[in-house]
Design a protein around this motif. Structure first.
Motif, PDB file in Angstrom:
ATOM      1  N   ARG A   1       1.294 -22.783  -0.798  1.00 34.13           N
ATOM      2  CA  ARG A   1       0.705 -23.310  -2.036  1.00 34.13           C
ATOM      3  C   ARG A   1       1.069 -24.771  -2.259  1.00 34.13           C
ATOM      4  NH1 ARG A   1       2.341 -18.063  -3.055  1.00 34.13           N
ATOM      5  NH2 ARG A   1       0.593 -16.619  -3.376  1.00 34.13           N
ATOM      6  N   ILE A   2       2.338 -25.100  -2.121  1.00 32.47           N
ATOM      7  CA  ILE A   2       2.737 -26.495  -2.289  1.00 32.47           C
ATOM      8  C   ILE A   2       2.422 -27.295  -1.030  1.00 32.47           C
ATOM      9  CG2 ILE A   2       4.707 -28.034  -2.682  1.00 32.47           C
ATOM     10  CD1 ILE A   2       5.927 -25.872  -4.427  1.00 32.47           C
ATOM     11  N   GLY A   3       2.494 -26.658   0.126  1.00 31.65           N
ATOM     12  CA  GLY A   3       2.119 -27.326   1.373  1.00 31.65           C
ATOM     13  C   GLY A   3       3.258 -27.998   2.113  1.00 31.65           C
ATOM     14  N   LEU A   4       4.501 -27.592   1.857  1.00 25.40           N
ATOM     15  CA  LEU A   4       5.618 -28.146   2.615  1.00 25.40           C
ATOM     16  C   LEU A   4       5.559 -27.639   4.053  1.00 25.40           C
ATOM     17  CD1 LEU A   4       8.525 -27.701   0.022  1.00 25.40           C
ATOM     18  CD2 LEU A   4       7.110 -29.714   0.420  1.00 25.40           C
ATOM     19  N   ARG A   5       5.976 -28.493   4.986  1.00 23.99           N
ATOM     20  CA  ARG A   5       5.941 -28.123   6.402  1.00 23.99           C
ATOM     21  C   ARG A   5       7.277 -28.449   7.067  1.00 23.99           C
ATOM     22  NH1 ARG A   5       2.925 -30.510   9.792  1.00 23.99           N
ATOM     23  NH2 ARG A   5       2.342 -28.692  11.030  1.00 23.99           N
ATOM     24  N   PRO A   6       8.338 -27.763   6.670  1.00 24.95           N
ATOM     25  CA  PRO A   6       9.636 -28.051   7.282  1.00 24.95           C
ATOM     26  C   PRO A   6       9.638 -27.719   8.767  1.00 24.95           C
ATOM     27  CG  PRO A   6       9.730 -26.002   6.040  1.00 24.95           C
ATOM     28  CD  PRO A   6       8.404 -26.640   5.728  1.00 24.95           C
ATOM     29  N   LYS A   7      10.424 -28.490   9.517  1.00 31.31           N
ATOM     30  CA  LYS A   7      10.531 -28.209  10.947  1.00 31.31           C
ATOM     31  C   LYS A   7      11.298 -26.912  11.170  1.00 31.31           C
ATOM     32  CE  LYS A   7      10.641 -33.173  11.885  1.00 31.31           C
ATOM     33  NZ  LYS A   7      11.516 -34.310  12.279  1.00 31.31           N
ATOM     34  N   VAL A   8      12.319 -26.703  10.370  1.00 31.65           N
ATOM     35  CA  VAL A   8      13.145 -25.499  10.468  1.00 31.65           C
ATOM     36  C   VAL A   8      13.190 -24.825   9.111  1.00 31.65           C
ATOM     37  CG1 VAL A   8      15.451 -24.582  10.972  1.00 31.65           C
ATOM     38  CG2 VAL A   8      14.560 -26.514  12.291  1.00 31.65           C
ATOM     39  N   LEU A   9      13.037 -23.513   9.106  1.00 32.67           N
ATOM     40  CA  LEU A   9      13.055 -22.731   7.879  1.00 32.67           C
ATOM     41  C   LEU A   9      14.123 -21.657   8.017  1.00 32.67           C
ATOM     42  CD1 LEU A   9      11.819 -21.857   5.124  1.00 32.67           C
ATOM     43  CD2 LEU A   9      10.168 -20.506   6.435  1.00 32.67           C
ATOM     44  N   GLN A  10      15.111 -21.687   7.138  1.00 30.67           N
ATOM     45  CA  GLN A  10      16.197 -20.707   7.156  1.00 30.67           C
ATOM     46  C   GLN A  10      16.157 -19.911   5.852  1.00 30.67           C
ATOM     47  OE1 GLN A  10      20.062 -22.321   8.038  1.00 30.67           O
ATOM     48  NE2 GLN A  10      21.159 -20.490   7.391  1.00 30.67           N
TER      49      GLN A  10
ATOM     50  N   THR B   1       7.205 -34.306  -2.135  1.00 27.19           N
ATOM     51  CA  THR B   1       5.776 -34.039  -2.245  1.00 27.19           C
ATOM     52  C   THR B   1       5.345 -33.217  -1.037  1.00 27.19           C
ATOM     53  OG1 THR B   1       5.103 -36.018  -1.032  1.00 27.19           O
ATOM     54  CG2 THR B   1       5.423 -36.232  -3.416  1.00 27.19           C
ATOM     55  N   SER B   2       4.151 -32.662  -1.108  1.00 27.75           N
ATOM     56  CA  SER B   2       3.660 -31.838  -0.001  1.00 27.75           C
ATOM     57  C   SER B   2       3.448 -32.646   1.269  1.00 27.75           C
ATOM     58  CB  SER B   2       2.353 -31.152  -0.404  1.00 27.75           C
ATOM     59  OG  SER B   2       1.371 -32.114  -0.734  1.00 27.75           O
ATOM     60  N   SER B   3       3.326 -33.970   1.127  1.00 28.68           N
ATOM     61  CA  SER B   3       3.103 -34.806   2.305  1.00 28.68           C
ATOM     62  C   SER B   3       4.413 -35.247   2.947  1.00 28.68           C
ATOM     63  CB  SER B   3       2.297 -36.053   1.920  1.00 28.68           C
ATOM     64  OG  SER B   3       3.012 -36.829   0.968  1.00 28.68           O
ATOM     65  N   ARG B   4       5.527 -34.930   2.314  1.00 28.67           N
ATOM     66  CA  ARG B   4       6.817 -35.385   2.837  1.00 28.67           C
ATOM     67  C   ARG B   4       7.247 -34.521   4.022  1.00 28.67           C
ATOM     68  NH1 ARG B   4      10.328 -38.776   0.170  1.00 28.67           N
ATOM     69  NH2 ARG B   4      12.256 -39.105   1.311  1.00 28.67           N
ATOM     70  N   GLU B   5       7.696 -35.151   5.074  1.00 27.75           N
ATOM     71  CA  GLU B   5       8.151 -34.440   6.264  1.00 27.75           C
ATOM     72  C   GLU B   5       9.570 -33.927   6.021  1.00 27.75           C
ATOM     73  OE1 GLU B   5       7.752 -33.178  10.391  1.00 27.75           O
ATOM     74  OE2 GLU B   5       6.334 -33.862   8.879  1.00 27.75           O
ATOM     75  N   LEU B   6       9.736 -32.626   6.103  1.00 28.56           N
ATOM     76  CA  LEU B   6      11.047 -32.024   5.898  1.00 28.56           C
ATOM     77  C   LEU B   6      11.645 -31.606   7.235  1.00 28.56           C
ATOM     78  CD1 LEU B   6      10.523 -29.616   2.838  1.00 28.56           C
ATOM     79  CD2 LEU B   6      11.418 -31.941   2.834  1.00 28.56           C
ATOM     80  N   ASP B   7      12.946 -31.822   7.376  1.00 31.76           N
ATOM     81  CA  ASP B   7      13.625 -31.328   8.566  1.00 31.76           C
ATOM     82  C   ASP B   7      13.984 -29.857   8.391  1.00 31.76           C
ATOM     83  OD1 ASP B   7      13.559 -33.720  10.027  1.00 31.76           O
ATOM     84  OD2 ASP B   7      15.317 -34.487   8.972  1.00 31.76           O
TER      85      ASP B   7
END
Length: 207
Positions: free
Chosen positions: A77-86, A51-57
């Motif tokens: 749009r979905i609102g994901l906020r990963p700490k690292v984006l590759q 979900t958009s509220s889930r904390e992603l590494d």
């Protein structure tokens, strides 16, 4: 990390053969074996527990086509906020050129295939063509840098992937944004479909 910590990990893969290998080698990773688009991404994530509220590494985007729109769908749009984006980028389009292949029904069904035939050494068979990415695919480094700022900063570029870190985490770690021009000219680049003389002209000769 996901296996040891019991964290939720998700893979999305369109190739059935690769899905079979994925299930065999990474049985603890949830797998959605289907082609991802900007239209179905949200439903895929929801059906697998994200979900958009889930904390992603870490979020890794490598689909050899419209990476740019997928990244924007995830973050804005979905609102994901990963700490690292590759993200895999098209290194044939150097800074400051901004380019992203857009998602569309025509693109999904009519993407051109580019095959090379020749003696390129091991592990390639000189009698069999091998497929490489078309020069129209993907997203340029400068496009991602512009779209993601100020939320994410570029911290590494190792062609064909660019690595971004969420701005608040970069500040906490004391990491300064990597200059996209310096990163491009000082790293090895994996380029398909663009002649090196043209690329040098774009990078070093044009204002």
């Amino acid at each position: 990390h996901a296996r040891k910590s019991g964290s939720l990990a998700l893979g999305i893969e369109a190739d059935e053969a690769l899905c079979a290998k994925h299930r065999q080698n990474l049985p603890w990773v949830r797998l959605a074996c289907q082609k991802v688009t900007t239209q179905n991404l949200r439903s895929i994530l929801l059906s697998t527990g994200f979900t958009s509220s889930r904390e992603l590494d870490v979020l890794k985007v490598d689909i050899d086509s419209y990476e740019g729109p997928i990244v924007q769908e995830c973050i804005f749009r979905i609102g994901l906020r990963p700490k690292v984006l590759q993200v895999e980028i098209n290194a044939g389009i150097p800074p400051p050129l901004q380019y992203a292949l857009l998602d569309s029904p025509q693109v999904r069904t009519s993407l051109p295939q580019l095959e090379l035939l020749g003696d390129f050494g091991w592990p390639f068979d000189p009698n069999k063509p091998f497929e490489v990415n078309s020069p129209v695919l993907g997203v340029s480094l400068s496009y991602l840098v512009r779209v993601l700022m100020p939320h994410y900063v570029l911290v590494e570029f190792a062609s064909p992937d660019a690595v971004f870190v969420r701005a608040d985490i970069a500040d906490h770690l004391g990491r300064k944004p990597l200059d996209e021009f310096q990163a491009y000219v000082s790293r090895w680049t994996d380029v398909h479909g663009f002649h090196r003389s043209l690329l040098r002209r774009w990078v070093f000769e044009l204002d």
